[in-house]
Scaffold this active site. Structure first.
Site, PDB file in Angstrom:
ATOM      1  N   ASP A  54      48.493  33.191 178.722  1.00 20.09           N
ATOM      2  CA  ASP A  54      49.666  33.980 178.316  1.00 20.09           C
ATOM      3  C   ASP A  54      50.921  33.644 179.130  1.00 20.09           C
ATOM      4  O   ASP A  54      51.994  34.193 178.863  1.00 20.09           O
ATOM      5  CB  ASP A  54      49.359  35.485 178.428  1.00 20.09           C
ATOM      6  CG  ASP A  54      48.429  35.949 177.313  1.00 20.09           C
ATOM      7  OD1 ASP A  54      48.149  35.160 176.402  1.00 20.09           O
ATOM      8  OD2 ASP A  54      47.968  37.109 177.369  1.00 20.09           O
ATOM      9  N   ARG A  84      56.497  43.791 170.899  1.00 17.65           N
ATOM     10  CA  ARG A  84      55.070  44.090 171.065  1.00 17.65           C
ATOM     11  C   ARG A  84      54.682  44.108 172.539  1.00 17.65           C
ATOM     12  O   ARG A  84      53.736  44.805 172.913  1.00 17.65           O
ATOM     13  CB  ARG A  84      54.217  43.021 170.361  1.00 17.65           C
ATOM     14  CG  ARG A  84      54.208  43.087 168.859  1.00 17.65           C
ATOM     15  CD  ARG A  84      53.203  42.090 168.306  1.00 17.65           C
ATOM     16  NE  ARG A  84      52.010  42.117 169.136  1.00 17.65           N
ATOM     17  CZ  ARG A  84      51.345  41.042 169.558  1.00 17.65           C
ATOM     18  NH1 ARG A  84      51.739  39.846 169.220  1.00 17.65           N
ATOM     19  NH2 ARG A  84      50.280  41.162 170.312  1.00 17.65           N
ATOM     20  N   LYS A  97      50.280  45.969 178.983  1.00 16.18           N
ATOM     21  CA  LYS A  97      49.866  46.170 177.580  1.00 16.18           C
ATOM     22  C   LYS A  97      48.382  45.876 177.406  1.00 16.18           C
ATOM     23  O   LYS A  97      47.652  46.662 176.795  1.00 16.18           O
ATOM     24  CB  LYS A  97      50.684  45.231 176.685  1.00 16.18           C
ATOM     25  CG  LYS A  97      50.135  45.091 175.280  1.00 16.18           C
ATOM     26  CD  LYS A  97      50.966  44.162 174.429  1.00 16.18           C
ATOM     27  CE  LYS A  97      50.576  42.710 174.473  1.00 16.18           C
ATOM     28  NZ  LYS A  97      49.339  42.360 173.744  1.00 16.18           N
ATOM     29  N   ASN A  98      47.922  44.758 177.948  1.00 19.14           N
ATOM     30  CA  ASN A  98      46.538  44.355 177.704  1.00 19.14           C
ATOM     31  C   ASN A  98      45.524  45.206 178.466  1.00 19.14           C
ATOM     32  O   ASN A  98      44.331  45.124 178.204  1.00 19.14           O
ATOM     33  CB  ASN A  98      46.329  42.869 178.027  1.00 19.14           C
ATOM     34  CG  ASN A  98      46.957  41.979 176.968  1.00 19.14           C
ATOM     35  OD1 ASN A  98      47.436  42.465 175.942  1.00 19.14           O
ATOM     36  ND2 ASN A  98      46.963  40.674 177.212  1.00 19.14           N
ATOM     37  N   ARG A 112      40.472  32.612 166.625  1.00 17.38           N
ATOM     38  CA  ARG A 112      40.117  33.856 167.309  1.00 17.38           C
ATOM     39  C   ARG A 112      39.017  34.664 166.605  1.00 17.38           C
ATOM     40  O   ARG A 112      39.244  35.799 166.164  1.00 17.38           O
ATOM     41  CB  ARG A 112      41.359  34.711 167.531  1.00 17.38           C
ATOM     42  CG  ARG A 112      42.428  33.961 168.294  1.00 17.38           C
ATOM     43  CD  ARG A 112      43.620  34.799 168.595  1.00 17.38           C
ATOM     44  NE  ARG A 112      43.409  35.703 169.714  1.00 17.38           N
ATOM     45  CZ  ARG A 112      44.355  36.459 170.236  1.00 17.38           C
ATOM     46  NH1 ARG A 112      45.562  36.447 169.739  1.00 17.38           N
ATOM     47  NH2 ARG A 112      44.103  37.251 171.251  1.00 17.38           N
ATOM     48  N   CYS A 127      45.136  33.968 163.920  1.00 15.11           N
ATOM     49  CA  CYS A 127      46.543  34.290 164.143  1.00 15.11           C
ATOM     50  C   CYS A 127      47.265  33.019 164.553  1.00 15.11           C
ATOM     51  O   CYS A 127      46.668  31.940 164.580  1.00 15.11           O
ATOM     52  CB  CYS A 127      46.721  35.418 165.150  1.00 15.11           C
ATOM     53  SG  CYS A 127      46.451  34.917 166.830  1.00 15.11           S
TER      54      CYS A 127
HETATM   55  C1  UD1 Z   1      42.930  38.544 175.335  1.00 16.45           C
HETATM   56  C2  UD1 Z   1      44.370  38.943 175.467  1.00 16.45           C
HETATM   57  C3  UD1 Z   1      45.291  37.769 175.175  1.00 16.45           C
HETATM   58  C4  UD1 Z   1      44.918  36.584 176.068  1.00 16.45           C
HETATM   59  C5  UD1 Z   1      43.428  36.272 175.952  1.00 16.45           C
HETATM   60  C6  UD1 Z   1      42.967  35.199 176.928  1.00 16.45           C
HETATM   61  C7  UD1 Z   1      44.428  41.300 174.887  1.00 16.45           C
HETATM   62  C8  UD1 Z   1      44.800  42.346 173.909  1.00 16.45           C
HETATM   63  N1  UD1 Z   1      44.639  40.029 174.531  1.00 16.45           N
HETATM   64  O1  UD1 Z   1      42.717  38.142 173.989  1.00 16.45           O
HETATM   65  O2  UD1 Z   1      46.630  38.165 175.435  1.00 16.45           O
HETATM   66  O3  UD1 Z   1      45.646  35.450 175.640  1.00 16.45           O
HETATM   67  O4  UD1 Z   1      42.655  37.461 176.231  1.00 16.45           O
HETATM   68  O5  UD1 Z   1      43.260  35.577 178.225  1.00 16.45           O
HETATM   69  O6  UD1 Z   1      43.991  41.576 175.994  1.00 16.45           O
HETATM   70  N2  UD1 Z   1      36.316  33.737 171.276  1.00 16.45           N
HETATM   71  C9  UD1 Z   1      35.290  33.404 170.396  1.00 16.45           C
HETATM   72  N3  UD1 Z   1      34.529  34.416 169.878  1.00 16.45           N
HETATM   73  C10 UD1 Z   1      34.728  35.740 170.208  1.00 16.45           C
HETATM   74  C11 UD1 Z   1      35.764  36.058 171.109  1.00 16.45           C
HETATM   75  C12 UD1 Z   1      36.547  35.041 171.635  1.00 16.45           C
HETATM   76  O7  UD1 Z   1      35.090  32.226 170.082  1.00 16.45           O
HETATM   77  O8  UD1 Z   1      33.989  36.593 169.709  1.00 16.45           O
HETATM   78  C13 UD1 Z   1      37.159  32.659 171.847  1.00 16.45           C
HETATM   79  C14 UD1 Z   1      38.631  32.796 171.420  1.00 16.45           C
HETATM   80  O9  UD1 Z   1      38.865  32.239 170.149  1.00 16.45           O
HETATM   81  C15 UD1 Z   1      39.325  32.070 172.534  1.00 16.45           C
HETATM   82  C16 UD1 Z   1      38.458  32.406 173.755  1.00 16.45           C
HETATM   83  O10 UD1 Z   1      37.203  32.819 173.249  1.00 16.45           O
HETATM   84  O11 UD1 Z   1      39.293  30.688 172.301  1.00 16.45           O
HETATM   85  C17 UD1 Z   1      39.013  33.504 174.644  1.00 16.45           C
HETATM   86  O12 UD1 Z   1      39.385  34.599 173.837  1.00 16.45           O
HETATM   87  P1  UD1 Z   1      39.389  36.118 174.370  1.00 16.45           P
HETATM   88  O13 UD1 Z   1      39.298  36.112 175.847  1.00 16.45           O
HETATM   89  O14 UD1 Z   1      38.370  36.879 173.614  1.00 16.45           O
HETATM   90  O15 UD1 Z   1      40.827  36.587 173.945  1.00 16.45           O
HETATM   91  P2  UD1 Z   1      41.259  38.015 173.412  1.00 16.45           P
HETATM   92  O16 UD1 Z   1      40.396  39.066 174.024  1.00 16.45           O
HETATM   93  O17 UD1 Z   1      41.362  37.987 171.921  1.00 16.45           O
END
Ligand code: UD1
Length: 432
Positions: free
Chosen positions: A314, A407, A22-23, A129, A124
């Site tokens: 995850d 999902r 999915k990701n 996030r 969420c």
């Molecule tokens: C993706 C995955 C999710 C997984 C996560 C971490 C998808 C659709 N989702 O989520 O399943 O749990 O990676 O492996 O692929 N952060 C910030 N600012 C930003 C972006 C991120 O502070 O602009 C922080 C987040 O709050 C979190 C950390 O960085 O604490 C990592 O998040 P991120 O790797 O971006 O997760 P997702 O891409 O949302």
């Protein structure tokens, strides 16, 4: 709302086909927005998140064709995406609210059309996030970003400009968005401290097949030489490492034996090492991973979530449940998200022995047994953790809010039934 009913106590044995990830699929779909040609994705999982992303792209003007297909003898979906010209550059609140990965349209639309409006995703169940890294990095490439009425209004005069970006935190989402944006930028972009998750390598591979010039795939420094145009390509989505890891735990927790067909060892090396250290036998074949915990006593192990190649957040909830069946105490530390122990109170209702310290760590002690209960979870992976608890609990467990599972776990009941679980879906219409 549908529920899942499980009667615990069965050892699971057999084979499970691991679906496309999915990701990986979600950003791959959005990469199709970068070209007027057709992008075809095979081995696509049939999941509600994919349907939600397809609905968003349809609203943006993408023509989508769906085909039933077979990969390695297993039925899957193939989708082809064609966006000769986007008819909208706005991802509305109603789409983003349902699926935060909708933000993957930002990089492609901004770089191809110079404009994108995106409803800003809120927090969420697992944490705040934010999207600040995506937005500040695009600003470094010359984008104007304004947040107004809950929307990100992004625009650029001419093309985005290549530059060197050092991400302050490793972010999967920001790496994917910037990678896509940089493909059509003017000049060279260097992304330092990039996430190295296998899904990013999968995206970069498709982008290169579309004519992009990306090097450093699989490392934390990605270099992207911008090109003027991308073309169509066909790509097979990689196997879902989180689904594979979840079923590996299902084998271990029931002291059964499951062959995970199509699972790729390199995407799961840390979780598999933890299983081995606990006493589970892991055998890798060219096309599968065999997880065997028959007649074994498992010992507890500490785990800490980290960006790839570390232990994935995850799989934290699933491994935490597994530790309940191991000898001794295990410490589970979550470093990626600030609120990812929401499954613990539900597990306590089933008889678990877990102490959460602040938001970051939990001590899990092995227990003699869990007992079935009505439970519900607030996110996808935590819901699977409750399914795992149900598989070993005495009596019946009912897991509510099944839409979380839909999902991210394709054919969940079918796959678990296939290895001997007593599991069924109770449709809303079956209830009084
Ligand atoms: C993706 C995955 C999710 C997984 C996560 C971490 C998808 C659709 N989702 O989520 O399943 O749990 O990676 O492996 O692929 N952060 C910030 N600012 C930003 C972006 C991120 O502070 O602009 C922080 C987040 O709050 C979190 C950390 O960085 O604490 C990592 O998040 P991120 O790797 O971006 O997760 P997702 O891409 O949302």
């Amino acid at each position: 709302m549908d529920k899942i009913k499980i009667i615990g106590g069965k050892k699971l044995k057999g084979k499970i086909y691991i679906s496309g990830a999915k990701n990986a699929a979600l950003p791959l779909i959005c990469a199709s927005l970068l070209t007027e040609d057709t992008v075809t994705l095979t081995n696509m999982p049939m999941l509600s998140d994919i349907k939600a992303m397809n609905a968003l792209l349809t609203q943006l003007g993408t023509q989508i064709d769906e085909f039933n297909d077979f990969v390695d003898g297993h039925p899957t979906k193939t989708y082809s995406y064609r966006t000769p010209q986007a008819t909208s550059l706005t991802a509305d609140y109603d789409y983003v609210r349902k699926m935060r990965a909708s933000y993957y349209v930002l990089g492609p639309l901004l770089t191809r059309y110079g404009k994108c409006e995106l409803s800003l995703p809120g927090g969420c169940a697992i944490g705040a996030r934010p999207m600040d890294i995506h937005l500040s990095s695009l600003e470094q490439m010359g984008a104007h970003i304004e947040i107004k009425n809950g929307y990100v209004h992004a625009s650029v005069d001419g093309r985005l400009k290549g530059c060197k970006i050092t991400f302050r935190t490793v972010s999967v989402g920001a790496t994917c968005n910037l990678l896509m944006a940089a493909t059509l930028a003017e000049g060279t972009t260097i992304l330092e401290n990039s996430a190295m998750e296998p899904e990013i390598g999968d995206l970069a591979t498709l982008l290169n097949d579309m004519g992009a010039k990306i090097s450093g795939i699989g490392t934390s420094v990605l270099t992207i030489e911008g090109v003027e145009k991308l073309h169509g390509a066909t790509h097979k989505v990689i196997a879902d490492r989180i689904e594979a890891g979840s079923y590996a735990v299902a084998a271990a927790i029931t002291r059964g034996k499951i062959e995970l067909i199509n699972a790729q060892e390199w995407t799961l090396s840390r979780p598999l090492q933890i299983l081995k250290d606990m006493g589970v036998s892991i055998e890798t074949t060219p096309h599968s991973i065999i997880v065997d915990a028959q007649d074994r006593d498992l010992v507890g192990k500490d785990i800490m979530t980290e960006p790839f190649p570390g232990f994935p957040t995850d799989l934290q909830a699933q491994f935490l449940v597994l530790m309940l069946t191991a000898k001794g105490a295990s410490m589970v530390t979550e470093t990626i998200f600030e609120n990812r122990f929401m499954h613990v109170p539900e597990l306590l209702r089933m008889g678990a022995d877990i102490n959460v310290h602040g938001h970051a760590s939990a001590i899990v002690r092995g227990v003699e047994k869990l007992s079935g209960a009505q439970v519900m979870a607030t996110d996808l992976r935590a819901s699977f953790a409750l399914i795992l608890a149900g598989l070993i609990a005495e009596g019946t467990t009912i897991v509510n809010r099944v839409y979380h599972l839909d999902r991210g776990y394709e054919k969940l009941e079918e796959k678990l039934k296939g290895v001997g679980a007593l599991i069924e879906r109770i449709k809303e219409s079956d209830e009084e």
